[in-house]
Design a protein around this motif. Structure first.
Motif, PDB file in Angstrom:
ATOM      1  N   ILE A  59       0.851  -1.204   0.000  1.00  0.00           N
ATOM      2  CA  ILE A  59       0.000   0.000   0.000  1.00  0.00           C
ATOM      3  C   ILE A  59       0.887   1.254   0.000  1.00  0.00           C
ATOM      4  O   ILE A  59       1.786   1.389   0.834  1.00  0.00           O
ATOM      5  CB  ILE A  59      -0.953   0.003   1.214  1.00  0.00           C
ATOM      6  N   VAL A  60       0.596   2.135  -0.939  1.00  0.00           N
ATOM      7  CA  VAL A  60       1.401   3.350  -1.095  1.00  0.00           C
ATOM      8  C   VAL A  60       0.818   4.462  -0.224  1.00  0.00           C
ATOM      9  O   VAL A  60      -0.388   4.698  -0.229  1.00  0.00           O
ATOM     10  CB  VAL A  60       1.420   3.800  -2.573  1.00  0.00           C
ATOM     11  N   LYS A  61       1.705   5.121   0.525  1.00  0.00           N
ATOM     12  CA  LYS A  61       1.255   6.226   1.386  1.00  0.00           C
ATOM     13  C   LYS A  61       1.432   7.569   0.667  1.00  0.00           C
ATOM     14  O   LYS A  61       0.560   8.401   0.632  1.00  0.00           O
ATOM     15  CB  LYS A  61       2.073   6.215   2.690  1.00  0.00           C
ATOM     16  N   LYS A  62       2.609   7.737   0.086  1.00  0.00           N
ATOM     17  CA  LYS A  62       2.870   9.008  -0.594  1.00  0.00           C
ATOM     18  C   LYS A  62       4.041   8.842  -1.556  1.00  0.00           C
ATOM     19  O   LYS A  62       4.706   7.795  -1.595  1.00  0.00           O
ATOM     20  CB  LYS A  62       3.178  10.115   0.426  1.00  0.00           C
ATOM     21  N   GLY A  63       4.283   9.888  -2.340  1.00  0.00           N
ATOM     22  CA  GLY A  63       5.429   9.869  -3.239  1.00  0.00           C
ATOM     23  C   GLY A  63       6.164  11.183  -3.146  1.00  0.00           C
ATOM     24  O   GLY A  63       5.587  12.198  -2.728  1.00  0.00           O
ATOM     25  N   LYS A  64       7.439  11.178  -3.482  1.00  0.00           N
ATOM     26  CA  LYS A  64       8.201  12.434  -3.536  1.00  0.00           C
ATOM     27  C   LYS A  64       9.353  12.237  -4.511  1.00  0.00           C
ATOM     28  O   LYS A  64      10.160  11.313  -4.349  1.00  0.00           O
ATOM     29  CB  LYS A  64       8.728  12.780  -2.128  1.00  0.00           C
ATOM     30  N   GLY A  65       9.414  13.068  -5.538  1.00  0.00           N
ATOM     31  CA  GLY A  65      10.456  12.883  -6.544  1.00  0.00           C
ATOM     32  C   GLY A  65      10.327  11.510  -7.186  1.00  0.00           C
ATOM     33  O   GLY A  65       9.243  11.107  -7.598  1.00  0.00           O
ATOM     34  N   ALA A  66      11.435  10.754  -7.215  1.00  0.00           N
ATOM     35  CA  ALA A  66      11.381   9.415  -7.808  1.00  0.00           C
ATOM     36  C   ALA A  66      11.121   8.342  -6.749  1.00  0.00           C
ATOM     37  O   ALA A  66      11.283   7.152  -7.011  1.00  0.00           O
ATOM     38  CB  ALA A  66      12.700   9.122  -8.525  1.00  0.00           C
TER      39      ALA A  66
END
Ligand SMILES: Cc1ncc(COP(=O)(O)O)c(C=O)c1O
Length: 426
Positions: A18-25
């Motif tokens: 489960i993905v919480k967040k992203g930042k850049g790559a």
């Protein structure tokens, strides 16, 4: 399971991370793991995740209006984006039809081509030429023009196939393409009266295995399409916006189509949107009195203001930060890091722009690879027997090198396992 996932056998499915967040790559998971993204969320997130300028733009546009129908009303983001797309694409492409996904934009292009000939009084021109290994989406007409694969098997009995030709197979620098051109000319000379258009992914066939072919082929087919009165459609949903090292892949051949399709990176992965851009020759054939000749198509969310505002900002960021130079640097790193890869399980290495692909001799050598990479903090998802990377253009050098190191490690472990088992057999 409540969510029915794409391209997935749902029986006994191991739950996805489960993905919480992203930042850049980087992709941050709920369980605390952090992954380096090597495929830009199906090749769309070119500026990386959670980009401050794109975030600000979407907030700004939301505060004005998030959505308004494009039928009977219009708005500045749609007009400005259409003007920008006309400015950055070849001179003959002057009319932008928006839709909500790449597949729909492909359908739109095919409908435009068929109706162009209806409007011209040649309704028998309604079949399509396309390429083996081609992929143009999962809707019905898109399946008809895509190559046969596991994706379309269940629907074979309801698909009306056109003409499927082999592209040249010896890569970007291939000089002699006579065999492929002879077959094309033979097909055109016998069937041009029933062919509406030739549709293809220029230079790189992405989902079909990252096969790269010579720009000479595009140049030659353009001449033949003109000669036999067949329209040319370029599907740049995957290759557009710098992926192959030029803003658009067709620029490697300096050839323009009658209709161009853009999607994916158009909106930098922020929302689904696509554009089908037609030449004046196509557009003018739809002009007349009443609805008879008009283009009767209109997805609810076409020209969505948030999508258009994001697309405009994404192009601005691309231009302002000289992304083509960034892509050149990515290509250089991939070339350098791929060059020592040499194994009995590797069939071919293919690199162009920010695309690096390694085709193995059999897809069985990739069993377990995705989990292996995940455990080493890399998000990657091979297609068939091909490991590929298509990173966000903002990826850091060390992140890119780390991805390739994990690929190399897998290849060398698999290579030695195979050599050991071959030794035992002899
Ligand atoms: C060349 C090409 N055309 C069309 C599509 C379909 O786009 P979408 O998934 O947005 O419907 C894809 C998707 O991978 C693609 O690669």
């Amino acid at each position: 399971m409540s969510v029915w996932y794409p391209y997935t056998q749902m029986k006994n499915l191991t739950p996805f991370p489960i993905v919480k967040k992203g930042k850049g790559a980087l992709i941050y998971l709920n369980d605390g793991r952090i992954l380096i993204d090597s495929i830009s969320s199906w090749w769309s997130v070119i500026h990386g995740y959670n980009h401050p300028e794109l975030n600000a733009e979407i907030k700004k546009q939301t505060n004005k209006i998030a959505h308004i129908m494009l039928g009977g009303l219009t708005h500045e983001p749609a007009i400005k984006l259409a003007e920008k797309l006309i400015q950055i694409t070849p001179k003959n492409l002057n009319h932008v039809f928006f839709s909500d996904s790449g597949s729909v934009a492909v359908e739109v292009s095919l409908k435009m081509a068929i109706q162009y000939w209806v409007n011209k009084g040649l309704p028998e021109k309604k079949k399509f030429l396309s390429l083996k290994n081609g992929y143009h989406g999962d809707t019905f007409k898109a399946m008809e023009i895509s190559d046969d694969s596991d994706f379309v098997k269940a629907f074979d009995s309801v698909l009306t196939k056109g003409f499927l030709l082999s592209p040249p197979t010896e890569g970007f620098d291939q000089k002699n393409i006579d065999a492929e051109i002879d077959i094309l000319e033979d097909t055109l000379s016998k069937n041009h009266h029933q062919i509406a258009a030739f549709i293809l992914e220029p230079i790189v066939q992405c989902a079909g295995g990252f096969k790269i072919y010579s720009p000479l082929y595009l140049k030659t087919i353009k001449k033949l399409c003109n000669k036999y009165n067949v329209l040319l459609i370029f599907d740049e949903v995957a290759t557009g916006f710098g992926r192959t090292g030029k803003l658009f892949a067709m620029q490697h051949a300096k050839v323009s189509p009658d209709i161009l399709i853009l999607g994916k990176a158009l909106t930098a992965g922020y929302m689904g949107h696509a554009a089908t851009i037609a030449s004046s020759k196509i557009y003018n054939s739809f002009l007349g009195n009443g609805y008879g000749k008009a283009f009767m198509h209109g997805p609810t969310f076409m020209g969505n203001p948030l999508a258009c505002a994001i697309a405009l900002k994404s192009i601005e960021i691309f231009e302002k930060n000289n992304y083509l130079l960034k892509i050149k640097k990515i290509e250089k790193i991939i070339k350098k890091e791929f060059s020592p890869i040499n194994s009995i399980i590797v069939k071919e290495k293919r690199i162009l722009g920010a695309i690096g692909a390694i085709e193995l001799i059999d897809k069985k050598f990739l069993i377990g690879f995705q989990e292996f990479a995940l455990n080493k903090s890399i998000w990657i998802r091979p297609i068939g027997s091909v490991i590929y990377i298509m990173p966000p253009y903002i990826i850091k050098k060390q992140q890119l090198i780390k991805i390739i190191e994990v690929i190399k490690l897998w290849i060398s472990i698999t290579d030695s396992k195979l050599k050991k088992s071959n030794k035992k057999l002899t």
